[in-house]
Design a protein around this motif. Structure first.
Motif, short mmCIF file in Angstrom:
data_model
loop_
_atom_site.label_atom_id
_atom_site.label_comp_id
_atom_site.label_asym_id
_atom_site.label_seq_id
_atom_site.Cartn_x
_atom_site.Cartn_y
_atom_site.Cartn_z
N ASP A 238 -28.99 9.34 6.19
CA ASP A 238 -28.84 10.57 5.41
C ASP A 238 -27.58 11.34 5.77
O ASP A 238 -26.93 11.08 6.78
N VAL A 239 -27.23 12.28 4.90
CA VAL A 239 -26.08 13.17 5.12
C VAL A 239 -26.55 14.60 4.90
O VAL A 239 -27.11 14.92 3.85
N GLY A 240 -26.32 15.45 5.89
CA GLY A 240 -26.75 16.84 5.78
C GLY A 240 -25.62 17.80 5.52
O GLY A 240 -25.80 18.84 4.88
N GLU A 241 -24.43 17.48 6.02
CA GLU A 241 -23.26 18.32 5.82
C GLU A 241 -22.03 17.44 5.68
O GLU A 241 -21.99 16.33 6.22
N MET A 242 -21.03 17.95 4.96
CA MET A 242 -19.83 17.15 4.72
C MET A 242 -18.62 18.05 4.53
O MET A 242 -18.73 19.14 3.96
N TRP A 243 -17.48 17.59 5.03
CA TRP A 243 -16.21 18.30 4.89
C TRP A 243 -15.16 17.31 4.40
O TRP A 243 -15.27 16.10 4.61
N VAL A 244 -14.12 17.82 3.75
CA VAL A 244 -13.00 17.00 3.32
C VAL A 244 -11.70 17.65 3.78
O VAL A 244 -11.61 18.88 3.89
N LYS A 245 -10.71 16.82 4.06
CA LYS A 245 -9.40 17.30 4.48
C LYS A 245 -8.34 16.56 3.71
O LYS A 245 -8.37 15.33 3.61
N GLY A 246 -7.38 17.29 3.12
CA GLY A 246 -6.33 16.67 2.34
C GLY A 246 -5.05 16.55 3.14
O GLY A 246 -4.34 17.54 3.35
N GLY A 247 -4.72 15.35 3.61
CA GLY A 247 -3.50 15.12 4.36
C GLY A 247 -3.33 16.10 5.50
O GLY A 247 -4.27 16.38 6.25
N SER A 248 -2.13 16.65 5.61
CA SER A 248 -1.86 17.65 6.66
C SER A 248 -1.72 19.04 6.06
O SER A 248 -1.39 19.99 6.78
N SER A 249 -1.98 19.16 4.76
CA SER A 249 -1.75 20.45 4.08
C SER A 249 -2.99 21.34 4.05
O SER A 249 -2.90 22.51 3.72
N THR A 250 -4.15 20.79 4.38
CA THR A 250 -5.36 21.62 4.40
C THR A 250 -6.09 21.42 5.72
O THR A 250 -5.95 20.39 6.39
N GLY A 251 -6.88 22.40 6.08
CA GLY A 251 -7.81 22.21 7.18
C GLY A 251 -9.06 21.55 6.63
O GLY A 251 -9.10 21.09 5.49
N TRP A 252 -10.12 21.53 7.42
CA TRP A 252 -11.38 20.98 6.94
C TRP A 252 -12.02 21.94 5.95
O TRP A 252 -12.25 23.10 6.27
N ILE A 253 -12.29 21.44 4.75
CA ILE A 253 -12.93 22.23 3.70
C ILE A 253 -14.40 21.82 3.62
O ILE A 253 -14.71 20.65 3.40
N ARG A 254 -15.27 22.78 3.81
CA ARG A 254 -16.70 22.48 3.75
C ARG A 254 -17.10 22.18 2.31
O ARG A 254 -16.80 22.94 1.39
N MET A 255 -17.80 21.08 2.11
CA MET A 255 -18.25 20.68 0.79
C MET A 255 -19.70 21.14 0.61
O MET A 255 -20.50 21.08 1.54
N SER A 256 -20.04 21.58 -0.59
CA SER A 256 -21.41 22.00 -0.86
C SER A 256 -22.20 20.83 -1.43
O SER A 256 -21.64 19.91 -2.05
N HIS A 257 -23.50 20.86 -1.20
CA HIS A 257 -24.38 19.80 -1.70
C HIS A 257 -24.58 19.99 -3.19
O HIS A 257 -25.10 21.01 -3.63
#
Length: 277
Positions: free
Chosen positions: A205-224
């Motif tokens: 299962d997956v409860g939480e997830m973040w995405v990061k775009g290259g070096s231009s963004t920090g970790w962005i929290r993704m919503s379910h």
């Protein structure tokens, strides 16, 4: 982000995506190790105790009706889940956080059970919705608070005669064993990324997830969003994508770096080298 048909065809021909060739396996293993340090020592998922429930089936021997489903896995053959799958009652589905979990079960206490009580293993790919028009013990099998499994017919037929319709079972949740790494099927548009997470090992299962775009963004929290899908409202086109995931059950976190290259396309699936264990 919207790639040509030729680009998509070339992507599908590859046994691994370009993202897999970018960071070395050693670097990815280190990232997984570092991310896991924050998890408790017993974070790896272990099989649970056997518990009574009931199982039915839906569809026919082709399992065509099991394709798709509330988890969003699409064609279960191409995404690796096959026909050993189950739709979970609301109690087990947990608003989609039960997607990808794995269960062993055996038919018990019914003349329709096969001799030897063969044990089957299934993956949760769908929701068995409540049917409040019928009594919970007479047709409304998936009504809360019942724990119930609506299996594909091929899976059901591995442990019991299909003519029974419904049989008592003993079940337990077990670790998911998967080949290969995490898979991310990408949808959305220029400002909205929707990622379906598949082939998750361990707790599944997956409860939480973040995405990061290259070096231009920090970790962005993704919503379910729903099922096994997570979303981020951000312009991420033209950037290599990394993902960070936390298991819903064990709270173990791993990082998958540069899963999709900078020229990633919507409608394609990208595979990382990492997975839960």
């Amino acid at each position: 982000m919207h790639c040509s048909a030729e680009a998509k065809q070339e992507h599908r021909k590859q046994s691994r995506t370009r993202a897999m060739a970018s960071p070395s396996a050693a670097v990815l293993a280190l990232l997984v190790s570092l991310a896991s340090m924050a998890a408790p020592a017993n974070a790896r998922f272990k099989a649970m105790q056997w518990t009574p429930a009931h199982a039915t089936f839906y569809g026919d021997e082709t399992a065509a009706e099991t394709m798709g489903g509330a988890c969003g896995y699409g064609n279960l053959y191409t995404t690796g889940y096959g026909t050993d799958t189950a739709a979970l009652s609301t109690t087990l589905f947990q608003d989609g956080y039960g997607c990808g979990t794995c269960y062993q079960m055996r038919c018990t206490g019914s003349p329709s059970c096969y001799r030897g009580s063969p044990v089957i293993t299934v993956t949760a790919t769908n929701l068995c919705p409540p049917n409040w028009a019928q009594d919970s013990n007479n047709g409304g099998w998936c009504n809360p608070p019942r724990t119930h499994f609506d299996l594909s017919k091929p899976a059901f037929m591995k442990m019991a005669e299909w003519r029974a319709g419904i049989v008592p079972v003993m079940y337990r949740r077990v670790p998911c064993v998967r080949r290969g790494g995490l898979r991310f099927a990408l949808q959305g548009n220029s400002y909205w990324l929707l990622a379906y997470v598949m082939n998750v090992a361990g707790a599944g299962d997956v409860g939480e997830m973040w995405v990061k775009g290259g070096s231009s963004t920090g970790w962005i929290r993704m919503s379910h969003n729903w099922g096994a899908a997570y979303q981020a409202f951000a312009p991420l086109g033209g950037q290599a994508l990394s993902f960070k995931l936390t298991s819903y059950t064990t709270r173990r976190t791993i990082i998958a770096t540069n899963v999709a290259p900078a020229d990633w396309c919507l409608g394609l699936t990208y595979e990382a080298l990492v997975n839960f264990s």
